[in-house]
Design a protein around this motif. Structure first.
Motif, PDB file in Angstrom:
ATOM      1  N   ILE A   1      -9.418  -0.901  -6.230  1.00 30.86           N
ATOM      2  CA  ILE A   1      -9.776  -2.330  -6.247  1.00 30.86           C
ATOM      3  C   ILE A   1     -10.237  -2.761  -4.866  1.00 30.86           C
ATOM      4  O   ILE A   1     -11.417  -3.011  -4.647  1.00 30.86           O
ATOM      5  CB  ILE A   1      -8.598  -3.202  -6.732  1.00 30.86           C
ATOM      6  CG1 ILE A   1      -8.235  -2.841  -8.180  1.00 30.86           C
ATOM      7  CG2 ILE A   1      -8.954  -4.679  -6.637  1.00 30.86           C
ATOM      8  CD1 ILE A   1      -7.093  -3.644  -8.760  1.00 30.86           C
ATOM      9  N   ALA A   2      -9.315  -2.833  -3.908  1.00 32.96           N
ATOM     10  CA  ALA A   2      -9.685  -3.229  -2.544  1.00 32.96           C
ATOM     11  C   ALA A   2      -8.527  -2.912  -1.613  1.00 32.96           C
ATOM     12  O   ALA A   2      -7.369  -3.189  -1.940  1.00 32.96           O
ATOM     13  CB  ALA A   2     -10.018  -4.723  -2.477  1.00 32.96           C
ATOM     14  N   SER A   3      -8.843  -2.341  -0.464  1.00 31.41           N
ATOM     15  CA  SER A   3      -7.799  -1.977   0.497  1.00 31.41           C
ATOM     16  C   SER A   3      -7.078  -3.201   1.037  1.00 31.41           C
ATOM     17  O   SER A   3      -5.888  -3.146   1.356  1.00 31.41           O
ATOM     18  CB  SER A   3      -8.400  -1.167   1.645  1.00 31.41           C
ATOM     19  OG  SER A   3      -9.548  -1.814   2.164  1.00 31.41           O
ATOM     20  N   GLY A   4      -7.790  -4.334   1.146  1.00 31.10           N
ATOM     21  CA  GLY A   4      -7.186  -5.545   1.696  1.00 31.10           C
ATOM     22  C   GLY A   4      -6.206  -6.225   0.765  1.00 31.10           C
ATOM     23  O   GLY A   4      -5.484  -7.135   1.189  1.00 31.10           O
ATOM     24  N   LEU A   5      -6.146  -5.812  -0.499  1.00 32.23           N
ATOM     25  CA  LEU A   5      -5.186  -6.404  -1.427  1.00 32.23           C
ATOM     26  C   LEU A   5      -3.758  -6.022  -1.039  1.00 32.23           C
ATOM     27  O   LEU A   5      -2.820  -6.774  -1.287  1.00 32.23           O
ATOM     28  CB  LEU A   5      -5.504  -5.949  -2.856  1.00 32.23           C
ATOM     29  CG  LEU A   5      -4.813  -6.684  -4.000  1.00 32.23           C
ATOM     30  CD1 LEU A   5      -5.127  -8.176  -3.975  1.00 32.23           C
ATOM     31  CD2 LEU A   5      -5.220  -6.079  -5.343  1.00 32.23           C
ATOM     32  N   ARG A   6      -3.588  -4.837  -0.456  1.00 32.90           N
ATOM     33  CA  ARG A   6      -2.302  -4.336   0.035  1.00 32.90           C
ATOM     34  C   ARG A   6      -1.237  -4.307  -1.054  1.00 32.90           C
ATOM     35  O   ARG A   6      -0.126  -4.828  -0.879  1.00 32.90           O
ATOM     36  CB  ARG A   6      -1.784  -5.148   1.241  1.00 32.90           C
ATOM     37  CG  ARG A   6      -2.722  -5.287   2.409  1.00 32.90           C
ATOM     38  CD  ARG A   6      -3.362  -4.001   2.849  1.00 32.90           C
ATOM     39  NE  ARG A   6      -2.423  -2.935   3.155  1.00 32.90           N
ATOM     40  CZ  ARG A   6      -2.596  -1.664   2.788  1.00 32.90           C
ATOM     41  NH1 ARG A   6      -3.637  -1.288   2.082  1.00 32.90           N
ATOM     42  NH2 ARG A   6      -1.698  -0.770   3.112  1.00 32.90           N
ATOM     43  N   ILE A   7      -1.572  -3.691  -2.175  1.00 33.91           N
ATOM     44  CA  ILE A   7      -0.607  -3.525  -3.258  1.00 33.91           C
ATOM     45  C   ILE A   7      -0.505  -2.040  -3.607  1.00 33.91           C
ATOM     46  O   ILE A   7      -1.496  -1.391  -3.932  1.00 33.91           O
ATOM     47  CB  ILE A   7      -0.996  -4.318  -4.516  1.00 33.91           C
ATOM     48  CG1 ILE A   7      -0.920  -5.821  -4.259  1.00 33.91           C
ATOM     49  CG2 ILE A   7      -0.104  -3.935  -5.699  1.00 33.91           C
ATOM     50  CD1 ILE A   7       0.492  -6.354  -4.058  1.00 33.91           C
ATOM     51  N   GLY A   8       0.706  -1.529  -3.518  1.00 32.07           N
ATOM     52  CA  GLY A   8       0.998  -0.174  -3.952  1.00 32.07           C
ATOM     53  C   GLY A   8       2.340  -0.172  -4.646  1.00 32.07           C
ATOM     54  O   GLY A   8       2.986  -1.214  -4.791  1.00 32.07           O
ATOM     55  N   TRP A   9       2.783   1.007  -5.096  1.00 36.55           N
ATOM     56  CA  TRP A   9       4.089   1.079  -5.739  1.00 36.55           C
ATOM     57  C   TRP A   9       4.686   2.466  -5.577  1.00 36.55           C
ATOM     58  O   TRP A   9       3.987   3.448  -5.345  1.00 36.55           O
ATOM     59  CB  TRP A   9       4.001   0.728  -7.219  1.00 36.55           C
ATOM     60  CG  TRP A   9       2.954   1.475  -7.985  1.00 36.55           C
ATOM     61  CD1 TRP A   9       3.045   2.733  -8.524  1.00 36.55           C
ATOM     62  CD2 TRP A   9       1.640   1.012  -8.298  1.00 36.55           C
ATOM     63  NE1 TRP A   9       1.884   3.076  -9.148  1.00 36.55           N
ATOM     64  CE2 TRP A   9       0.991   2.031  -9.030  1.00 36.55           C
ATOM     65  CE3 TRP A   9       0.937  -0.173  -8.041  1.00 36.55           C
ATOM     66  CZ2 TRP A   9      -0.323   1.915  -9.494  1.00 36.55           C
ATOM     67  CZ3 TRP A   9      -0.359  -0.290  -8.507  1.00 36.55           C
ATOM     68  CH2 TRP A   9      -0.972   0.734  -9.220  1.00 36.55           C
TER      69      TRP A   9
ATOM     70  N   GLY B   1       0.811  -1.202   0.000  1.00 38.59           N
ATOM     71  CA  GLY B   1       0.000   0.000   0.000  1.00 38.59           C
ATOM     72  C   GLY B   1       0.847   1.256   0.000  1.00 38.59           C
ATOM     73  O   GLY B   1       2.081   1.215   0.124  1.00 38.59           O
ATOM     74  N   ALA B   2       0.184   2.403  -0.157  1.00 42.18           N
ATOM     75  CA  ALA B   2       0.883   3.682  -0.234  1.00 42.18           C
ATOM     76  C   ALA B   2       1.547   4.055   1.087  1.00 42.18           C
ATOM     77  O   ALA B   2       2.603   4.696   1.106  1.00 42.18           O
ATOM     78  CB  ALA B   2      -0.100   4.775  -0.654  1.00 42.18           C
ATOM     79  N   GLN B   3       0.951   3.639   2.201  1.00 38.45           N
ATOM     80  CA  GLN B   3       1.471   4.074   3.495  1.00 38.45           C
ATOM     81  C   GLN B   3       2.855   3.508   3.780  1.00 38.45           C
ATOM     82  O   GLN B   3       3.686   4.162   4.396  1.00 38.45           O
ATOM     83  CB  GLN B   3       0.491   3.706   4.610  1.00 38.45           C
ATOM     84  CG  GLN B   3       0.705   4.515   5.874  1.00 38.45           C
ATOM     85  CD  GLN B   3      -0.590   4.850   6.579  1.00 38.45           C
ATOM     86  OE1 GLN B   3      -1.562   5.226   5.955  1.00 38.45           O
ATOM     87  NE2 GLN B   3      -0.602   4.691   7.878  1.00 38.45           N
TER      88      GLN B   3
ATOM     89  N   PRO C   1      -0.634 -11.989  -3.349  1.00 35.72           N
ATOM     90  CA  PRO C   1      -1.366 -10.794  -3.784  1.00 35.72           C
ATOM     91  C   PRO C   1      -0.728 -10.122  -4.991  1.00 35.72           C
ATOM     92  O   PRO C   1      -1.413  -9.504  -5.800  1.00 35.72           O
ATOM     93  CB  PRO C   1      -1.336  -9.880  -2.555  1.00 35.72           C
ATOM     94  CG  PRO C   1      -0.240 -10.387  -1.694  1.00 35.72           C
ATOM     95  CD  PRO C   1      -0.168 -11.856  -1.956  1.00 35.72           C
ATOM     96  N   GLN C   2       0.595 -10.254  -5.140  1.00 32.37           N
ATOM     97  CA  GLN C   2       1.260  -9.687  -6.310  1.00 32.37           C
ATOM     98  C   GLN C   2       0.847 -10.413  -7.582  1.00 32.37           C
ATOM     99  O   GLN C   2       0.607  -9.790  -8.629  1.00 32.37           O
ATOM    100  CB  GLN C   2       2.780  -9.737  -6.127  1.00 32.37           C
ATOM    101  CG  GLN C   2       3.294  -8.885  -4.974  1.00 32.37           C
ATOM    102  CD  GLN C   2       4.805  -8.871  -4.920  1.00 32.37           C
ATOM    103  OE1 GLN C   2       5.464  -8.202  -5.702  1.00 32.37           O
ATOM    104  NE2 GLN C   2       5.368  -9.627  -3.982  1.00 32.37           N
ATOM    105  N   LEU C   3       0.765 -11.731  -7.513  1.00 28.97           N
ATOM    106  CA  LEU C   3       0.311 -12.509  -8.671  1.00 28.97           C
ATOM    107  C   LEU C   3      -1.120 -12.150  -9.041  1.00 28.97           C
ATOM    108  O   LEU C   3      -1.454 -11.990 -10.220  1.00 28.97           O
ATOM    109  CB  LEU C   3       0.414 -14.009  -8.364  1.00 28.97           C
ATOM    110  CG  LEU C   3       1.819 -14.594  -8.189  1.00 28.97           C
ATOM    111  CD1 LEU C   3       1.731 -16.035  -7.700  1.00 28.97           C
ATOM    112  CD2 LEU C   3       2.590 -14.532  -9.509  1.00 28.97           C
TER     113      LEU C   3
END
Length: 477
Positions: free
Chosen positions: A326-334, A188-190, A360-362
């Motif tokens: 998409i969804a906060s629980g995916l926990r993907i940011g960059w 995520g962004a944080q 989650p990355q896949l």
């Protein structure tokens, strides 16, 4: 509190609660000397009568498990069952120590209520409602994904295929030229913000943020020992000339901005100001951290190119995320930036957790490449615009000029000014009593009398009732 009493069982409620606390003490989850919730607070947490908790504490005190100190509170006994331990850890000192500060009390109070509130309305949490998650599309993407044979630690920068997809994604949607080697996948962004503040800045450094801003609600800046200075936000975002004034006075080391559908105000930094800001950054040698979680959530055809898309010198660190689309629980940011910066932050993140889970990355990689993704974005924008329109209509109809706002042209939030004197703390507490949650402006650095409503969090059918409850809370302060 996750544990709940069993109201359909044979065992009395006070006995269930007493056994629960006794178990916590026995397991060391409530160590000797720990302060327990007050009778009133515990009764609220467990949704029971206060006299039930009085009975519980009397039982535990009689057994020697707790001590009650007049005017101080209820504590786990340091003389367990009458036996004084030779040594015990004073966890209170540890909990109150450390360099990483806890969440601010008012925000923590709202979040705790959001977790346990039943039959209430949450306009505070800055995320999508569950009916906006693309569950079926994600399920389809998941079934199409092959699990790799090698499940060892991932590359420090993240899964290569996802980094390549992100590089294509930001080019397609944001006109940002980059390669996979300049992309760091984050939780995520944080996490990206945390890495930047911990690794690229030093205690005592001065940084500039928007005012009001979501960044005021994040203790991570203070935890890093940074000095924070605000750049006032108007209808067109911050004024770049204010950066020059701040730098002359405080020697600003970094600028943090959320330029598109800014949180909490919903404003958009004007294109001419984006260009001017980049010029000032290059002139002074001050990097810009551009946080852009909402830029794909425009309700109009007009698109706003990120500051990073104009950046030819590598002065901008660009943060993106799937949490708001998409969804906060995916926990993907960059995070996208110069190779030396990405390497430094990737090394730090590897020291923390050896990288993100590959699964989650896949999933994110598969979904971002699918035809379902643009369809989902189109559906999401329409749903959010409808909810924005509904909440604005409800505010006009129910509050009749007691509150004012500017129509946001994208994003998740509606920023409102209350046209009467209010105390934010009291308003929040009245809202909790009325089972309506919202974020007061003071947590974002604004004075009392402002609120942020997240219209993305509620289903459409609930919005009118939620605003009615807010109006009732406002009438009582």
């Amino acid at each position: 509190m996750e544990w709940k009493v069993n109201r359909s069982g044979d065992k009395p409620l006070y006995q269930q609660i007493a056994e629960f606390i006794e178990q916590k003490i026995a397991y060391g989850e409530f160590p000797p000397g720990s302060l327990l919730p007050s009778e009133r607070k515990l009764a609220e947490l467990l949704n029971v009568n206060r006299m039930t908790i009085v009975h519980v504490y009397e039982e535990l005190q009689a057994s020697g498990l707790i001590e009650r100190k007049q005017g101080s509170g209820t504590y786990v006994s340091t003389h367990k069952w009458g036996i004084r331990p030779s040594v015990y850890t004073n966890w209170k000192k540890y909990v109150e120590g450390g360099s990483f500060l806890p969440t601010y009390p008012l925000i923590r109070r709202i979040r705790e209520e959001a977790k346990r509130m039943e039959n209430g309305f949450d306009l505070a949490s800055g995320e999508l409602s569950t009916d906006l998650f693309p569950v079926q599309a994600l399920q389809s993407a998941f079934t199409q994904q092959t699990i790799p044979c090698d499940l060892g630690y991932e590359h420090p920068q993240g899964h290569l295929a996802l980094r390549e997809t992100v590089a294509n994604h930001v080019m397609t949607y944001h006109k940002i030229n980059t390669t996979s080697s300049s992309v760091l996948i984050t939780s995520g962004a944080q996490q990206a913000l945390y890495l930047i503040t911990q690794c690229l800045l030093s205690p005592g450094d001065a940084v500039a943020i928007e005012s009001p801003s979501y960044y005021y609600s994040l203790p991570l800046f203070q935890s890093a020992g940074l000095r924070i200075f605000g750049l006032q936000v108007d209808a067109d975002g911050i004024n770049p000339d204010d950066i020059l004034a701040l730098h002359r006075k405080h020697r600003i080391r970094m600028i943090f901005v959320n330029p598109t559908y800014q949180n909490p105000t919903g404003t958009v930094l004007a294109d001419i100001r984006r260009q001017k800001m980049l010029e000032i950054s290059a002139e002074l040698g001050i990097p810009i951290v551009e946080d852009e979680p909402f830029s794909l959530l425009s309700f109009e055809d007009q698109k706003h190119d990120p500051i990073k898309s104009f950046d030819q010198s590598g002065n901008v660190l660009y943060i993106g995320s799937l949490s708001k689309v998409i969804a906060s629980g995916l926990r993907i940011g960059w995070l996208i930036g110069p190779q030396s910066v990405i390497n430094r932050l990737a090394d730090a993140r590897q020291q923390m957790d050896f990288g993100l889970s590959v699964f989650p990355q896949l999933l994110a990689n598969q979904f971002l490449q699918s035809a379902d993704y643009p369809d989902h974005l189109q559906y999401l924008r329409k749903q959010l615009m409808d909810r924005r329109n509904l909440i604005m209509s409800a505010l006009r109809e129910i509050l009749h000029g007691k509150i004012e706002f500017t129509t946001p042209k994208g994003g998740l939030h509606l920023w409102c000014k209350i046209n009467q004197e209010v105390d934010d703390q009291k308003l929040v507490e009245e809202g909790i009593k009325n089972k309506i949650l919202f974020m007061p402006g003071s947590v974002f650095g604004a004075p009392n009398g402002y609120v942020r409503f997240t219209y993305a969090r509620l289903r459409q059918k609930s919005i009118m009732e939620a605003i009615s409850r807010f109006a009732e809370a406002l009438s009582r302060v």
